[in-house]
Design an enzyme around this catalytic site. Structure first.
Site, PDB file in Angstrom:
ATOM      1  N   HIS A 263      16.251   8.912  14.882  1.00 33.64           N
ATOM      2  CA  HIS A 263      16.063   8.486  16.264  1.00 33.64           C
ATOM      3  C   HIS A 263      17.361   7.803  16.693  1.00 33.64           C
ATOM      4  CE1 HIS A 263      13.715   7.804  19.700  1.00 33.64           C
ATOM      5  NE2 HIS A 263      12.907   6.835  19.311  1.00 33.64           N
TER       6      HIS A 263
ATOM      7  N   LYS B 105       0.821  -1.219   0.000  1.00 35.80           N
ATOM      8  CA  LYS B 105       0.000   0.000   0.000  1.00 35.80           C
ATOM      9  C   LYS B 105       0.860   1.278   0.000  1.00 35.80           C
ATOM     10  CE  LYS B 105      -3.714   1.701   2.796  1.00 35.80           C
ATOM     11  NZ  LYS B 105      -3.977   1.835   4.187  1.00 35.80           N
TER      12      LYS B 105
HETATM   13  N1  NAP Z   1      12.259  12.483  15.888  1.00 38.16           N
HETATM   14  C1  NAP Z   1      11.022  12.463  15.610  1.00 38.16           C
HETATM   15  O1  NAP Z   1      10.338  13.407  15.870  1.00 38.16           O
HETATM   16  C2  NAP Z   1      10.464  11.282  14.992  1.00 38.16           C
HETATM   17  C3  NAP Z   1       9.114  11.241  14.820  1.00 38.16           C
HETATM   18  C4  NAP Z   1       8.615  10.125  14.235  1.00 38.16           C
HETATM   19  C5  NAP Z   1       9.482   9.106  13.868  1.00 38.16           C
HETATM   20  N2  NAP Z   1      10.785   9.186  14.085  1.00 38.16           N
HETATM   21  C6  NAP Z   1      11.661   8.098  13.693  1.00 38.16           C
HETATM   22  O2  NAP Z   1      11.681   8.019  12.270  1.00 38.16           O
HETATM   23  C7  NAP Z   1      11.765   6.647  11.879  1.00 38.16           C
HETATM   24  C8  NAP Z   1      10.571   6.314  10.994  1.00 38.16           C
HETATM   25  O3  NAP Z   1       9.394   6.487  11.731  1.00 38.16           O
HETATM   26  P1  NAP Z   1       7.948   6.569  11.032  1.00 38.16           P
HETATM   27  O4  NAP Z   1       6.987   6.820  12.146  1.00 38.16           O
HETATM   28  O5  NAP Z   1       7.982   7.415   9.859  1.00 38.16           O
HETATM   29  O6  NAP Z   1       7.789   5.134  10.431  1.00 38.16           O
HETATM   30  P2  NAP Z   1       7.080   3.793  10.887  1.00 38.16           P
HETATM   31  O7  NAP Z   1       5.630   3.968  10.695  1.00 38.16           O
HETATM   32  O8  NAP Z   1       7.556   3.366  12.221  1.00 38.16           O
HETATM   33  O9  NAP Z   1       7.734   2.867   9.743  1.00 38.16           O
HETATM   34  C9  NAP Z   1       7.314   3.004   8.441  1.00 38.16           C
HETATM   35  C10 NAP Z   1       8.204   2.410   7.394  1.00 38.16           C
HETATM   36  O10 NAP Z   1       8.809   1.166   7.788  1.00 38.16           O
HETATM   37  C11 NAP Z   1       8.409   0.164   6.822  1.00 38.16           C
HETATM   38  N3  NAP Z   1       8.328  -1.158   7.434  1.00 38.16           N
HETATM   39  C12 NAP Z   1       7.806  -1.495   8.645  1.00 38.16           C
HETATM   40  N4  NAP Z   1       7.870  -2.830   8.829  1.00 38.16           N
HETATM   41  C13 NAP Z   1       8.428  -3.341   7.701  1.00 38.16           C
HETATM   42  C14 NAP Z   1       8.750  -4.654   7.281  1.00 38.16           C
HETATM   43  N5  NAP Z   1       8.512  -5.709   8.064  1.00 38.16           N
HETATM   44  N6  NAP Z   1       9.310  -4.820   6.062  1.00 38.16           N
HETATM   45  C15 NAP Z   1       9.558  -3.750   5.261  1.00 38.16           C
HETATM   46  N7  NAP Z   1       9.276  -2.477   5.598  1.00 38.16           N
HETATM   47  C16 NAP Z   1       8.717  -2.271   6.817  1.00 38.16           C
HETATM   48  C17 NAP Z   1       7.037   0.627   6.359  1.00 38.16           C
HETATM   49  O11 NAP Z   1       6.648   0.016   5.168  1.00 38.16           O
HETATM   50  P3  NAP Z   1       5.075  -0.372   5.011  1.00 38.16           P
HETATM   51  O12 NAP Z   1       4.339   0.936   5.005  1.00 38.16           O
HETATM   52  O13 NAP Z   1       5.027  -1.106   3.730  1.00 38.16           O
HETATM   53  O14 NAP Z   1       4.714  -1.187   6.214  1.00 38.16           O
HETATM   54  C18 NAP Z   1       7.308   2.122   6.205  1.00 38.16           C
HETATM   55  O15 NAP Z   1       8.006   2.415   5.035  1.00 38.16           O
HETATM   56  C19 NAP Z   1      11.834   5.858  13.191  1.00 38.16           C
HETATM   57  O16 NAP Z   1      13.179   5.666  13.522  1.00 38.16           O
HETATM   58  C20 NAP Z   1      11.168   6.768  14.186  1.00 38.16           C
HETATM   59  O17 NAP Z   1      11.544   6.513  15.515  1.00 38.16           O
HETATM   60  C21 NAP Z   1      11.283  10.254  14.613  1.00 38.16           C
END
Ligand code: NAP
Length: 398
Positions: free
Chosen positions: A171, A112
Site C-alpha cells: 500500500h 494468536k
Molecule cells: N493492495 C491490497 O489489495 C491490499 C489489501 C489488503 C491489505 N493491503 C495492505 O497490506 C498491509 C497488511 O494488511 P493486512 O490487512 O494483511 O493486515 P492488518 O490486518 O491490517 O495487519 C495485520 C498484521 O499487523 C500486526 N499488528 C497490528 N497491530 C500490531 C501491534 N500493535 N503490534 C504488533 N503487530 C501488530 C498483526 O499482528 P496481530 O495479528 O498479532 O495483531 C498482523 O500481523 C497493509 O499495508 C494494507 O493496507 C493491501
C-alpha cells in the site's frame, strides 16, 4: 428489475461460460480476449511483457511468465525475504513465497496470529522471529503490518534498514502520507510496492489454484538500479498473475477512494437507500432485500464481472433497458459530487488522518465493533441472513 427479465441473459451467459471453460484458468486473458484483444492482437502471446490497449489507452502489463521459477530463484538467491505481519496479506504473500522456494522468514509478534503461523509450518528461531529480529535478518523487508502499526514501529525499524536493503509495501499509505506517518526511508535502500488487487485470502487461494491475482507495482526509490526488475519478480513471487505499473501516490489514492466508494461505502449507501424506500412503500423485508441485494449479487453482478455492464444492458428485457437507460444519469449526477468530495478528502490526507487517529486509539476495536454492530443488526442485513439460508445450496442446512 424483475428476475424474469434475466432468464434469457442467464441462459446465454451460462452457455457462453460452458464454451469458454478452457480459458477459465486465465481469467484476465479470457476477459481481454472477449473484447479488444480479439482484434487488436490476433497473434497474442501468453509470455512476456506486453502493451495492451485499454479502451483506447496503451498500457504495459507484466505477467507471471516473465519471471519463470528459475529466474525468480536466481533473482533472490542472495536474499532473505522477511515478511512482517501474518494478517491476511502477510499470510497469503509469505506462504506463496515459501511455496515458490525462495528464502523467506516471518516476523510476527507473539499471540494468536503467531500460533497460527506455527500451525502453518513456521518454526520459531528458524524462519519465525520477533518483528525487529526479522527486519535485521531480512535483505528484502516486506512491511505487511497494519497501516497504523507501521507508523508506530518505524522509529525502531528505520536503523535496521541498512544500505542495499529493499523495503516493500502493499500500500502506498505509509510513504505517501509521510507528513502524518513520519515514515521517510533512508536514501540508500530500494523502496517498492506490490499491491494485490484483492484480499490476502484471494492471493493465497488463486495461487493454490495455479492462477494469480492481478496486482499493481511501483518503485518509489531505486538505489540499486534494479528496483523495477526485482519488484516485478517479487510480485510474481507473492502470487500475482498480472502486474500493472503505477506510482505510490496513484495506488493509495485509488485504493482509499475505491474502498470508500463503489467497493464498500457507496454500495452500502445505495443498498440501504433503495431498501429503505421499498420498505417505506410497504414492501416486505424479503421482497426489499431480494430486489436490492440478492438479485444483484447472485445474478447480475457476476454477469457484469464476466461480461461487462454494456453486455448486461444489451441482454435484459426492453422494459428493464428503458428504465436503466433513463435512470443511470440521475444516479450519476447525484453521486458524482460525493465522489469528488471523497477524492479530495483522500488527496488532502483527511482520510489518512482520520484512519490513523481512530485506529491507533487504545479502545479502537471496541469502538469499531459498536459501529459494525449497527450495520450487522440493521434490518436489511438481518433479512439477508434469512434470504441466504433459502438459497438452493443452503437448503436443509438449518
Ligand atoms: N493492495 C491490497 O489489495 C491490499 C489489501 C489488503 C491489505 N493491503 C495492505 O497490506 C498491509 C497488511 O494488511 P493486512 O490487512 O494483511 O493486515 P492488518 O490486518 O491490517 O495487519 C495485520 C498484521 O499487523 C500486526 N499488528 C497490528 N497491530 C500490531 C501491534 N500493535 N503490534 C504488533 N503487530 C501488530 C498483526 O499482528 P496481530 O495479528 O498479532 O495483531 C498482523 O500481523 C497493509 O499495508 C494494507 O493496507 C493491501
Amino acid at each position: 428489475m424483475a428476475s424474469r427479465a434475466f432468464t434469457t441473459a442467464l441462459r446465454t451467459a451460462a452457455a457462453a461460460t460452458r464454451t469458454a471453460r478452457p480459458m477459465m484458468a486465465r481469467p484476465m486473458v479470457s476477459a481481454l480476449k472477449q473484447s479488444t484483444l480479439k482484434t487488436a492482437m490476433p497473434a497474442m502471446q501468453y509470455r512476456g511483457m506486453k502493451t495492451l490497449n485499454f479502451g483506447g489507452t496503451e498500457e504495459t502489463v507484466y505477467e507471471r511468465s516473465d519471471v519463470p521459477k528459475e529466474k525468480l530463484l536466481e533473482t533472490f538467491k542472495d536474499d532473505t525475504i522477511a515478511v512482517l505481519g501474518y494478517g491476511p496479506q502477510g499470510r497469503g504473500q509469505a506462504l506463496n513465497l515459501r511455496d515458490n522456494g525462495v528464502n523467506v522468514i516471518l516476523g510476527q509478534r507473539e499471540g494468536k496470529t503467531y500460533q497460527q503461523a506455527i500451525e502453518e509450518g513456521w518454526v520459531p528461531g528458524k524462519n519465525l522471529f520477533p518483528l525487529l529480529d526479522a527486519v535485521e535478518r531480512g535483505t528484502v523487508v516486506m512491511n505487511l503490518l497494519s497501516d497504523a502499526y507501521q507508523k508506530e514501529i518505524w522509529p525502531e525499524m528505520k536503523p535496521l534498514l541498512t544500505p542495499g536493503k529493499t523495503l516493500y509495501f502493499s500500500h502506498g499509505f505509509s510513504i505517501v502520507y509521510k507528513d502524518q506517518t513520519e515514515i521517510i526511508p533512508p536514501k540508500d535502500i530500494d523502496v517498492v510496492l506490490v499491491a494485490p488487487k484483492g484480499s490476502g485470502f484471494t492471493v493465497r487461494r488463486l495461487f493454490q489454484e495455479g492462477r494469480g491475482i492481478n496486482g499493481s507495482f511501483a518503485v518509489y526509490q531505486d538505489a540499486s538500479g534494479k528496483a523495477k526488475e526485482r519488484t516485478i519478480a517479487l510480485g510474481v513471487g507473492v502470487g500475482t498473475g498480472y502486474l500493472y505499473e503505477t506510482t505510490f501516490e496513484k495506488e493509495v489514492y485509488s485504493d482509499l477512494f475505491g474502498e470508500r466508494g463503489v467497493l464498500m461505502g457507496a454500495i452500502q449507501g445505495l443498498f440501504q437507500a433503495q431498501y429503505e424506500v421499498l420498505r417505506a412503500n410497504g414492501h416486505s423485508p424479503s421482497e426489499a432485500f431480494n430486489e436490492t441485494v440478492e438479485e444483484a449479487t447472485q445474478s447480475l453482478y457476476p454477469l457484469i464481472g464476466e461480461r461487462g455492464m454494456d453486455w448486461m444492458y444489451s441482454n435484459c428485457s426492453t422494459t428493464a433497458q428503458r428504465g436503466a437507460l433513463d435512470w443511470w444519469r440521475p444516479f450519476h449526477d447525484a453521486s458524482k459530487p460525493v465522489f469528488e468530495q471523497l477524492y479530495q478528502s483522500v488527496r488532502d490526507g483527511s482520510e489518512t488522518a482520520r484512519s490513523l487517529d481512530r485506529n491507533s486509539q487504545a479502545d479502537y476495536r471496541e469502538k469499531l465493533e459498536e459501529e459494525l454492530r449497527e450495520i450487522r443488526e440493521s434490518e436489511i442485513w438481518r433479512a439477508g441472513q434469512t434470504v441466504r439460508q433459502l438459497r438452493p445450496e443452503n437448503a436443509g442446512k438449518n
